[in-house]
Scaffold this active site. Structure first.
Site, mmCIF file in Angstrom:
data_model
loop_
_atom_site.group_PDB
_atom_site.id
_atom_site.type_symbol
_atom_site.label_atom_id
_atom_site.label_comp_id
_atom_site.label_asym_id
_atom_site.label_seq_id
_atom_site.Cartn_x
_atom_site.Cartn_y
_atom_site.Cartn_z
ATOM 1 C CB SER A 155 -5.082 3.758 0.757
ATOM 2 O OG SER A 155 -4.950 2.365 0.697
ATOM 3 C CB SER A 158 -0.910 -0.025 1.225
ATOM 4 O OG SER A 158 -1.700 1.117 1.228
ATOM 5 N N GLY A 159 0.580 2.154 -0.892
ATOM 6 C CA GLY A 159 1.317 3.411 -0.978
ATOM 7 C C GLY A 159 2.536 3.319 -1.876
ATOM 8 C CB THR A 201 -3.737 3.937 -7.600
ATOM 9 O OG1 THR A 201 -4.128 2.907 -6.711
ATOM 10 C CG2 THR A 201 -4.974 4.575 -8.194
HETATM 11 N N1 LIG Z 1 4.940 8.254 -10.095
HETATM 12 C C1 LIG Z 1 4.610 9.017 -9.063
HETATM 13 N N2 LIG Z 1 4.940 10.299 -9.073
HETATM 14 C C2 LIG Z 1 4.619 11.120 -8.051
HETATM 15 N N3 LIG Z 1 3.986 10.676 -6.956
HETATM 16 C C3 LIG Z 1 3.621 9.397 -6.897
HETATM 17 C C4 LIG Z 1 3.895 8.505 -7.950
HETATM 18 N N4 LIG Z 1 3.414 7.302 -7.615
HETATM 19 C C5 LIG Z 1 2.818 7.462 -6.387
HETATM 20 N N5 LIG Z 1 2.952 8.697 -5.972
HETATM 21 C C6 LIG Z 1 2.434 9.245 -4.727
HETATM 22 O O1 LIG Z 1 2.206 8.187 -3.855
HETATM 23 C C7 LIG Z 1 0.882 8.141 -3.390
HETATM 24 C C8 LIG Z 1 0.396 6.749 -3.264
HETATM 25 O O2 LIG Z 1 0.377 6.135 -4.474
HETATM 26 P P1 LIG Z 1 -0.781 5.103 -4.888
HETATM 27 O O3 LIG Z 1 -2.061 5.555 -4.440
HETATM 28 O O4 LIG Z 1 -0.622 4.834 -6.324
HETATM 29 O O5 LIG Z 1 -0.369 3.887 -4.074
HETATM 30 P P2 LIG Z 1 -0.996 2.454 -4.188
HETATM 31 O O6 LIG Z 1 0.089 1.541 -4.483
HETATM 32 O O7 LIG Z 1 -2.119 2.458 -5.106
HETATM 33 O O8 LIG Z 1 -1.496 2.246 -2.727
HETATM 34 P P3 LIG Z 1 -2.767 1.444 -2.246
HETATM 35 O O9 LIG Z 1 -2.399 0.030 -2.296
HETATM 36 O O10 LIG Z 1 -2.946 1.913 -0.851
HETATM 37 O O11 LIG Z 1 -3.826 1.822 -3.100
HETATM 38 C C9 LIG Z 1 0.131 8.905 -4.412
HETATM 39 O O12 LIG Z 1 -0.998 9.521 -3.824
HETATM 40 C C10 LIG Z 1 1.150 9.939 -4.876
HETATM 41 O O13 LIG Z 1 1.119 11.032 -4.037
HETATM 42 MG MG LIG Z 2 -4.014 2.244 -4.985
#
Ligand SMILES: Nc1ncnc2c1ncn2[C@@H]1O[C@H](COP(=O)(O)OP(=O)(O)OP(=O)(O)O)[C@@H](O)[C@H]1O
Ligand SMILES: [Mg+2]
Length: 1139
Positions: A163, A110-111, A115
């Site tokens: 998330s 997560s994080g 996404t």
């Molecule tokens: N390529 C990127 N460039 C800039 N910021 C990023 C990037 N990828 C992720 N982030 C930052 O990290 C945060 C978390 O990313 P994301 O929501 O994609 O995580 P996730 O893997 O989907 O987590 P979860 O499993 O909780 O959904 C985003 O809100 C963003 O602020």
């Molecule tokens: Mg996500």
């Protein structure tokens, strides 16, 4: 285009190594070091062969610009520095060009940025695939589905401010050209417990905060909400605001996105009403109310909240109120209603809120799918993007619950598929293909998956079993069961586990168990497992929801419809999730996988911080090092011989255009021909293995070049063919056109010749006709001329003769005229002379007279006074008389005796003379008139005069007789041979011969007789035979009687004693009575010197033999026209009716 010509490489300007395969020496430290180095230089992407490792930068980097998109477009994977776009481009191109369905598997905890990565992939694909109004709309809808789903399905957690609290797999569908057609989204188990309770430091789903912050006052009023978060029990307050997140702006984005995706206004409104209802449900509070039987019954504290909820969803308040107080259980057609206590009421409330929200979320996915689904039914190519909730562990172990268990299970499965496809499958393939291979050890998490999902002893199966088991079921009984069944499993731990290894583990509470996941150990608290797996919602509540007027809410609670009551237990949450994950895995296995492995650099959500321990842990459990090893030991690329030969056969003369024989020798010939070093590739049983990607790129480059040549060749041939076809077509067309034209020209010529011939013909015919006409005319004219000449000649001759005669006559006439003139001249001269002489004489006489008068007057002047007056008056009177008579001589009227005109007298004293003169003149002219009559005419007039004397003013028929001639003989007896005998017997001259009617005294009717009058007698004879009937001497006639009227009856009375008288008198009727009677009278007078008495009376007596019969004339009717009728009335009376 220029860009593609610049030869760049992964190796250019490289920070560390872009591809871990190139890492030297290969160790965990070096791996970590390389990642860190790159991360520090903002290089967040690193390859392991075709796998992209992505480290979350937690800040925005300028590497996602449209220019970057263009840079990576249509470039080989290893050509540029590592980027997620390179992976997306590779996947898209092999989908488009090689017709291989793709899936993009994004993993990480997560994080870690899954996404974000999925959105980057989607936006890249959207940017590079086809364009056009419709296509753009599809793209826009696909992209805009993200903000909607994120608002409802994402939440701030301690690990991630955004998330994903649900799993999402999206299939993007393309047509054969690579234009997007639509998409299908599948969602996996939303973490719905979050609706009613959030761990510390976390928030509820974004939409609640967005709605309260972003909605207008008006909307809030409609939804019966207040802006203040603290007013709602379901919204935890410790972190309602998230740094750097503008909920209000996001709300507008979501609403806009909903509109773009195709939500109707009323649908959006219904969604928000449902959200508001969930929020307000949390505010319902219950209080116990003791019932008669001593049982507590829950009652709603504040009815106002309930009322507002019911108004929002359009439901009768009492229905929901009852559903929170009672629970109906149906079993075998029996309904048992039990009261709910306060705890049960709260449970029911939360269950309703969770269900309402999660069903709303599923409905949103369904609705988005409705909008984005492909409109046309054609064969589709699919690119699946999997963005699942990341692996997560709550530090405080007791917080990990059923949801985390499910999430982690899902990640476990994903890791499994990665291992299956990259590590295991790859190594197994080498062995299968007979490639020389030394096995590389790696951790296979299949055993953990088995622990969870095994149908007989898996944790999920145990949980289901426990849930379905009759009797008291609690989370504890479930844990007991786990302890019994899974105790010996090496990845399962619990306090009661018999495994001696963990006996000392006092960190494990009694109500928890621990699983050693691929990514680390996670302690789960069993509390709520049974309940959440059951996912129980009292039927009364679902039925209440079904009764709502809000059509959206009604539709998401279909089981509430009493008509569709299903007593069967719905599948448990766990088993549902298991089966849907299994379906997903099967689906992914049919597609070509592309991996993005996300790594989280720190726990602080901060940029620039690279927590080595954290990253090392992730490198380890993600198996990245093993991945590199397999990759390094193995071959970068493999392909079946047939497609390989098909793809590269154009690079070698022997294989181009056709290779006859097996595919493998073909590939061998091809690679030998291209001079690729032997160590760069290996021949498997069915596939060729290429060790280095560079070799592949070389092949691709050669192919590209060759394709260009071939394209040029094809172009050349095609152009030649096209030109030739065009030429042939034109030639053909030209022949057709010329044929048509010739035909046309010939037709024209023919028509012209024909019309000319007709013209010439007509001229000739005309000329001939005219000639003939001329001849005929000439002939005719000749004939006419002859006639005319003859006529002229005759005329001339005649005229000549006429002239001659005229001249002769003229000469004669002239002589006569001259003579006449001469005579006239002589006469005039003589007359003149005489006139002169006479004038002279007269003058002499006048002069003489004057002179005498003078002399006399001189002489007699002395006597004048005594006698002159008398003499002069006498003289004057004489002169006047003289003049009067001379004038009268000139003015005399005509000689007709009937002319009564007479000139007026000129002198009064001559009045008597004038009258006398008139009388004398009249007598004189009468005499003259009479003198011109002959004897015969005189006789006629005498007779007429006689008739007038006898009958004028006495007999009515007289006037009509005046105009008639008295011819006497009307029968010409002497000339008619019929009466020869009769005429022979009469010697005397016949005076009258006419037909009369002799009246028969017996009946008064008449018989036609001939009446003859001679000098001495009258004879009555038969009209037909001419035989004499009676001869009467005129002397014997005594008198003749007749009426005064218009009839023609007359009786001849004979003297008594006479010879004829013995037979009696005669009664006749004649049309010429006046003539007969007059002639009888005159003849009798002249022969007997006696006058016959003519008696005119309307009643007279006739003697027939001895009988006296009275004949009476009366004025009769007009029955028989103008003919008088005679009727015998009696012996003595004959009545004659005269009209
Ligand atoms: N390529 C990127 N460039 C800039 N910021 C990023 C990037 N990828 C992720 N982030 C930052 O990290 C945060 C978390 O990313 P994301 O929501 O994609 O995580 P996730 O893997 O989907 O987590 P979860 O499993 O909780 O959904 C985003 O809100 C963003 O602020
Ligand atoms: Mg996500």
């Amino acid at each position: 285009m220029a860009k593609t010509e610049v030869k760049t490489s992964l190796l250019d300007n490289m920070v560390g190594v872009g591809d871990m395969v190139l890492l030297e020496p290969l160790s965990e430290d070096a791996f970590l070091e390389n990642l860190k180095k790159r991360f520090d230089h903002n290089e967040i992407y690193t390859y392991i062969g075709s796998v992209v490792v992505s480290i979350n930068p937690y800040r925005s980097l300028p590497i996602y610009t449209p220019e970057k998109v263009e840079e990576y477009r249509n470039r080989n994977f290893y050509e540029l520095s590592p980027h997620i776009y390179a992976l997306a481009d590779e996947a898209y191109r092999s989908l488009r060009d090689q017709d291989k369905d793709q899936c993009i598997l994004i993993t990480g905890e997560s994080g870690a940025g899954k996404t974000e990565a999925s959105k980057l992939v989607m936006s890249y694909v959207a940017a590079v695939c086809g364009k056009g109004i419709e296509v753009n709309q599809v793209k826009e809808q696909l992209l805009q589905s993200n903000p909607v789903l994120e608002a409802f399905g994402n939440a701030k957690t301690v690990r991630n401010d955004n998330s994903s609290r649900f799993g999402k797999y999206m299939d993007i569908e393309f047509d054969f050209k690579g234009d997007p057609l639509g998409g299908v989204i599948s969602n996996y188990l939303l973490e719905k417990s979050r609706v009613v309770r959030q761990p510390r430091g976390e928030r509820n789903f974004h939409i609640f905060y967005q709605l309260l912050s972003g909605a207008t006052e008006d909307l809030l009023r409609q939804l019966k909400l207040e802006k203040d978060f603290s007013k709602y029990n379901y919204l935890s307050l410790d972190c309602a605001q998230v740094n750097g997140v503008d909920d209000a702006a996001n709300f507008r984005t979501v609403r806009n996105a909903m509109q773009i995706v195709g939500f109707m206004d009323d649908e959006s409104q219904s969604v928000l009403e449902a959200v508001a209802a969930v929020l307000k449900l949390g505010n319902l509070e219950f209080k116990p109310e003791v019932r008669g039987n001593g049982v507590d019954e829950s009652k709603i504290k504040d009815k106002n909240e309930l009322k507002e909820i019911c108004e929002l969803i359009g439901l009768d308040q009492s229905v929901l109120e009852r559903a929170f107080s009672f629970r109906t259980v149906e079993a075998k057609q029996e309904k048992v209603s039990t009261t709910l206590n306060v705890a049960q009421a709260y449970y029911a409330r939360d269950a309703l809120a969770k269900n309402l929200y999660s069903r709303l979320f599923s409905w949103l996915v369904y609705r988005i799918n409705e909008s984005i689904k492909a409109q046309i039914k054609v064969r589709k190519k699919v690119m699946g993007v999997l963005d699942i909730y990341g692996f997560e562990i709550f530090e405080e172990g007791a917080d990990n619950s059923f949801e985390q268990f499910i999430i982690n299970y899902c990640n476990e499965k994903l890791q499994q598929i990665f291992i299956e496809l990259t590590l295991k499958e790859e190594q197994e393939e080498y062995i299968r293909e007979g490639i020389e291979w030394t096995h590389i050890e790696y951790f296979n998490n299949a055993v953990i998956c088995d622990l969870i999902e095994n149908n007989t002893y898996g944790i999920l199966a145990m949980l289901d079993e426990e849930c379905l088991r009759p009797g008291t079921v609690t989370d504890e009984t479930f844990l007991e069961k786990l302890n019994q069944v899974c105790a010996t499993h090496q990845h399962f731990e619990s306090r009661m586990s018999k495994s001696s290894r963990f006996l000392n583990d006092t960190t494990l509470p009694h109500n928890c168990f621990r699983i050693q996941h691929y990514a680390g150990k996670v302690m789960y608290c069993v509390e709520g497992f049974v309940d959440k797996n059951n996912d129980l919602l009292y039927r009364d509540l679902s039925q209440a929801m079904w009764k709502a007027n809000n059509s959206l809410i009604k539709s998401i609670f279909p089981e509430g419809n009493p008509a569709k009551i299903n007593l069967k237990r719905p599948p448990t949450a766990g088993s549902q999730f298991k089966s849907s994950v299994a379906t997903l895995m099967r689906n992914l296995q049919t597609k070509n996988p592309n991996y993005i492995r996300c790594i989280k650099p720190n726990d602080k959500k901060a940029g620039h911080i690279f927590t080595e321990a954290l990253v090392r842990h992730q490198i380890r459990y993600l198996g990245l090092l093993e991945n590199v090893r397999v990759r390094r030991a193995g071959y970068a690329f493999r392909q079946l011989y047939e497609p390989c030969l098909e793809r590269y056969k154009m690079l070698c003369k022997q294989t181009w255009p056709h290779w006859r024989g097996q595919a493998r020798p073909g590939v061998e010939v091809l690679l030998n021909e291209l001079g690729i070093p032997k160590e760069e590739y290996s021949y498997g049983r069915s596939k060729i293995f290429i060790r280095n990607p560079r070799t592949l790129f070389k092949l691709e480059d050669l192919r590209k070049q060759r394709l260009e040549d071939l394209a040029t060749l094809i172009q050349k041939i095609y152009r030649g063919w096209k030109c030739r076809t065009q030429f042939l077509l034109m030639k053909k067309s030209q022949i057709v056109i010329s044929a048509w034209f010739r035909r046309y020209a010939q037709q024209k010529k023919y028509q012209k010749t024909k019309s000319s011939a007709i013209v010439v013909q007509s001229y000739i015919r005309g000329w001939k006709a005219r000639k003939t006409l001329r001849e005929l005319k000439h002939q005719k004219r000749c004939e006419e001329a002859v006639t005319t000449i003859a006529a002229f000649w005759h005329g001339t001759q005649a005229r000549r003769e006429l002239r001659r005669l005229k001249e002769e006559a003229k000469a004669k006439h002239a002589i006569a005229v001259i003579w006449a003139y001469w005579l006239g001249l002589k006469a005039r001269r003589e007359l003149k002379r005489l006139k002169e002489e006479a004038r002279c004489k007269h003058a002499v006489a006048v002069i003489w007279a004057y002179w005498l008068g003078l002399k006399v007057r001189r002489e007699y002047r002395k006597f004048f006074r005594a006698n002159a007056g008398k003499k002069i008056s006498t003289f004057i009177v004489q002169r006047i008389m003289q003049k009067y008579f001379l004038d009268m001589k000139k003015k005399l009227p005509s000689m007709s005796p009937t002319d009564r005109s007479w000139p007026p007298r000129s002198y009064l004293f001559l009045d008597d003379t004038h009258k006398e003169l008139r009388r004398i003149f009249h007598l004189w002219r009468c005499k003259k008139y009479r003198d011109q009559f002959t004897e015969q005419k005189k006789l006629i007039y005498e007779e007429k005069l006689e008739a007038s004397e006898l009958f004028k003013d006495k007999k009515s028929s007289y006037p009509s007789s005046v105009g008639q001639r008295f011819d006497g003989d009307y029968m010409e007896i002497h000339t008619n041979p019929k009466f020869q005998k009769l005429s022979g017997s009469i010697e005397e001259k016949i005076i009258v011969a006419d037909l009369v009617n002799k009246i028969n005294r017996a009946n008064g009717k008449g018989a036609v007789r001939i009446f003859l009058l001679t000098k001495n007698n009258f004879i009555v004879a038969d009209a037909k035979s001419g035989q004499k009937k009676a001869v009467v001497l005129l002397n014997d006639i005594e008198k003749v009687s007749m009426s005064s009227q218009k009839d023609g009856f007359f009786a001849v009375h004979l003297k008594e004693g006479s010879a004829a008288g013995s037979k009696g008198d005669f009664l006749f009727s004649s049309d010429r009575l006046i003539e007969v009677a007059t002639k009888l009278y005159r003849t009798a007078q002249s022969s007997t010197s006696q006058k016959i008495n003519i008696e005119i009376s309307d009643e007279f007596v006739v003697l027939f033999k001895q009988d006296k019969v009275c004949v009476k004339f009366i004025q009769g009717n007009q029955k028989n026209g103008n003919i008088p009728t005679c009727k015998r009335k009696n012996n003595r009376l004959l009545e004659v009716a005269v009209p």
